[in-house]
Write a protein that holds these residues in place. Structure first.
Motif, PDB file in Angstrom:
ATOM      1  N   GLN A 181     -55.852  -1.103 -10.304  1.00 46.41           N
ATOM      2  CA  GLN A 181     -55.288  -0.714 -11.595  1.00 46.41           C
ATOM      3  C   GLN A 181     -53.875  -1.264 -11.782  1.00 46.41           C
ATOM      4  O   GLN A 181     -53.498  -1.680 -12.882  1.00 46.41           O
ATOM      5  N   LEU A 182     -53.093  -1.283 -10.695  1.00 46.06           N
ATOM      6  CA  LEU A 182     -51.700  -1.700 -10.784  1.00 46.06           C
ATOM      7  C   LEU A 182     -51.492  -3.194 -10.522  1.00 46.06           C
ATOM      8  O   LEU A 182     -50.420  -3.717 -10.796  1.00 46.06           O
ATOM      9  N   GLY A 183     -52.501  -3.850  -9.952  1.00 44.77           N
ATOM     10  CA  GLY A 183     -52.330  -5.242  -9.559  1.00 44.77           C
ATOM     11  C   GLY A 183     -51.502  -5.380  -8.300  1.00 44.77           C
ATOM     12  O   GLY A 183     -50.881  -6.412  -8.052  1.00 44.77           O
ATOM     13  N   TRP A 184     -51.470  -4.318  -7.479  1.00 45.12           N
ATOM     14  CA  TRP A 184     -50.716  -4.310  -6.235  1.00 45.12           C
ATOM     15  C   TRP A 184     -51.612  -4.799  -5.097  1.00 45.12           C
ATOM     16  O   TRP A 184     -52.836  -4.724  -5.168  1.00 45.12           O
ATOM     17  N   ASP A 185     -51.001  -5.283  -4.025  1.00 44.21           N
ATOM     18  CA  ASP A 185     -51.747  -5.663  -2.831  1.00 44.21           C
ATOM     19  C   ASP A 185     -52.423  -4.431  -2.247  1.00 44.21           C
ATOM     20  O   ASP A 185     -51.895  -3.313  -2.349  1.00 44.21           O
ATOM     21  N   PHE A 186     -53.563  -4.644  -1.592  1.00 44.01           N
ATOM     22  CA  PHE A 186     -54.298  -3.561  -0.961  1.00 44.01           C
ATOM     23  C   PHE A 186     -54.679  -3.958   0.457  1.00 44.01           C
ATOM     24  O   PHE A 186     -55.084  -5.101   0.699  1.00 44.01           O
ATOM     25  N   ALA A 187     -54.559  -3.013   1.385  1.00 43.75           N
ATOM     26  CA  ALA A 187     -55.013  -3.230   2.763  1.00 43.75           C
ATOM     27  C   ALA A 187     -55.725  -1.979   3.250  1.00 43.75           C
ATOM     28  O   ALA A 187     -55.247  -0.854   3.042  1.00 43.75           O
ATOM     29  N   GLU A 188     -56.840  -2.203   3.893  1.00 44.36           N
ATOM     30  CA  GLU A 188     -57.607  -1.124   4.523  1.00 44.36           C
ATOM     31  C   GLU A 188     -57.102  -0.962   5.949  1.00 44.36           C
ATOM     32  O   GLU A 188     -57.302  -1.847   6.785  1.00 44.36           O
ATOM     33  N   GLY A 189     -56.433   0.156   6.206  1.00 42.84           N
ATOM     34  CA  GLY A 189     -55.866   0.386   7.524  1.00 42.84           C
ATOM     35  C   GLY A 189     -56.900   0.389   8.633  1.00 42.84           C
ATOM     36  O   GLY A 189     -56.600  -0.033   9.758  1.00 42.84           O
ATOM     37  N   ASP A 190     -58.109   0.842   8.339  1.00 40.47           N
ATOM     38  CA  ASP A 190     -59.148   0.841   9.378  1.00 40.47           C
ATOM     39  C   ASP A 190     -59.405  -0.565   9.909  1.00 40.47           C
ATOM     40  O   ASP A 190     -59.728  -0.738  11.083  1.00 40.47           O
ATOM     41  N   SER A 191     -59.251  -1.576   9.066  1.00 42.01           N
ATOM     42  CA  SER A 191     -59.508  -2.953   9.502  1.00 42.01           C
ATOM     43  C   SER A 191     -58.415  -3.464  10.439  1.00 42.01           C
ATOM     44  O   SER A 191     -58.566  -4.516  11.050  1.00 42.01           O
ATOM     45  N   MET A 192     -57.322  -2.719  10.569  1.00 39.79           N
ATOM     46  CA  MET A 192     -56.224  -3.100  11.453  1.00 39.79           C
ATOM     47  C   MET A 192     -56.369  -2.519  12.854  1.00 39.79           C
ATOM     48  O   MET A 192     -55.586  -2.849  13.743  1.00 39.79           O
ATOM     49  N   HIS A 193     -57.360  -1.642  13.042  1.00 37.19           N
ATOM     50  CA  HIS A 193     -57.593  -1.061  14.374  1.00 37.19           C
ATOM     51  C   HIS A 193     -58.028  -2.141  15.349  1.00 37.19           C
ATOM     52  O   HIS A 193     -58.836  -3.003  14.998  1.00 37.19           O
ATOM     53  N   PRO A 194     -57.558  -2.090  16.588  1.00 35.55           N
ATOM     54  CA  PRO A 194     -58.109  -2.990  17.594  1.00 35.55           C
ATOM     55  C   PRO A 194     -59.574  -2.615  17.852  1.00 35.55           C
ATOM     56  O   PRO A 194     -59.972  -1.461  17.656  1.00 35.55           O
ATOM     57  N   GLN A 195     -60.350  -3.577  18.291  1.00 36.72           N
ATOM     58  CA  GLN A 195     -61.781  -3.346  18.510  1.00 36.72           C
ATOM     59  C   GLN A 195     -62.029  -2.190  19.474  1.00 36.72           C
ATOM     60  O   GLN A 195     -62.982  -1.439  19.302  1.00 36.72           O
ATOM     61  N   ALA A 196     -61.173  -2.021  20.474  1.00 39.10           N
ATOM     62  CA  ALA A 196     -61.352  -0.923  21.426  1.00 39.10           C
ATOM     63  C   ALA A 196     -61.319   0.431  20.722  1.00 39.10           C
ATOM     64  O   ALA A 196     -62.093   1.337  21.060  1.00 39.10           O
TER      65      ALA A 196
END
Length: 177
Positions: free
Chosen positions: A32-47
């Motif tokens: 809606q705002l045109g802001w960047d988005f990041a999914e924090g779950d995708s930043m978890h290490p595989q372990a």
């Protein structure tokens, strides 16, 4: 917390237990705002992903390196002036302390255990099993009055919840190119 108290919200950390709807709400606010988005779950290490997938709760030691990655994303956005929205459970105040900076506002998506359990049981393809909800709810330390945050109820449609975030924080969309 009113918008007047948090006039410079430049990065939102949409937080809450798994299944609260934080990813959906965060993505809608960012769009809606045109802001960047990041999914924090995708930043978890595989372990960490493997551990959660197996139904084992993460420890603080598991979370610190992940929180450092999320904090770096936030720092980069603040330093470059690019507004953004990132999801992160941020269940404890000590975790939020790693992420906290001027210009960061936490958006706590909060709901009853029954509502969230129902949501979790209906989703597919997520590594977090419903069996870990109780440990997340036990770990949750809701934001306190001295933390820059708003709390929204997770019992409505994502459209209503995201509209509330934008309205309460008086956020402005970026001009579209």
């Amino acid at each position: 917390m009113s918008a007047a108290v948090v006039p410079d919200a430049r990065v939102l950390v949409v937080m809450g237990v798994s299944g609260s709807g934080k990813s959906t709400v965060a993505a809608m606010v960012a769009e809606q705002l045109g802001w960047d988005f990041a999914e924090g779950d995708s930043m978890h290490p595989q372990a960490n992903v493997d551990k959660m997938h197996a139904g084992t709760p993460l420890t603080d030691e598991d979370r610190w390196p992940w929180l450092d990655v999320v904090a770096e994303w936030i720092r980069t956005h603040l330093e470059t002036g690019a507004p953004g929205v990132v999801t992160c459970s941020a269940l404890k105040r000590s975790y939020r302390d790693v992420l906290r900076r001027p210009g960061v506002v936490f958006v706590h998506v909060a709901g009853s255990g029954d509502l969230i359990e129902d949501r979790m049981s209906q989703r597919s393809g997520h590594f977090m099993p419903t069996s870990l909800l109780a440990s997340q709810l036990a770990t949750l330390e809701p934001p306190q009055p001295d933390e820059a945050h708003i709390t929204i109820a997770a019992d409505r449609t994502p459209e209503e919840e995201s509209a509330e975030v934008v309205e309460r924080l008086a956020l402005q969309a970026l001009p579209r190119a």
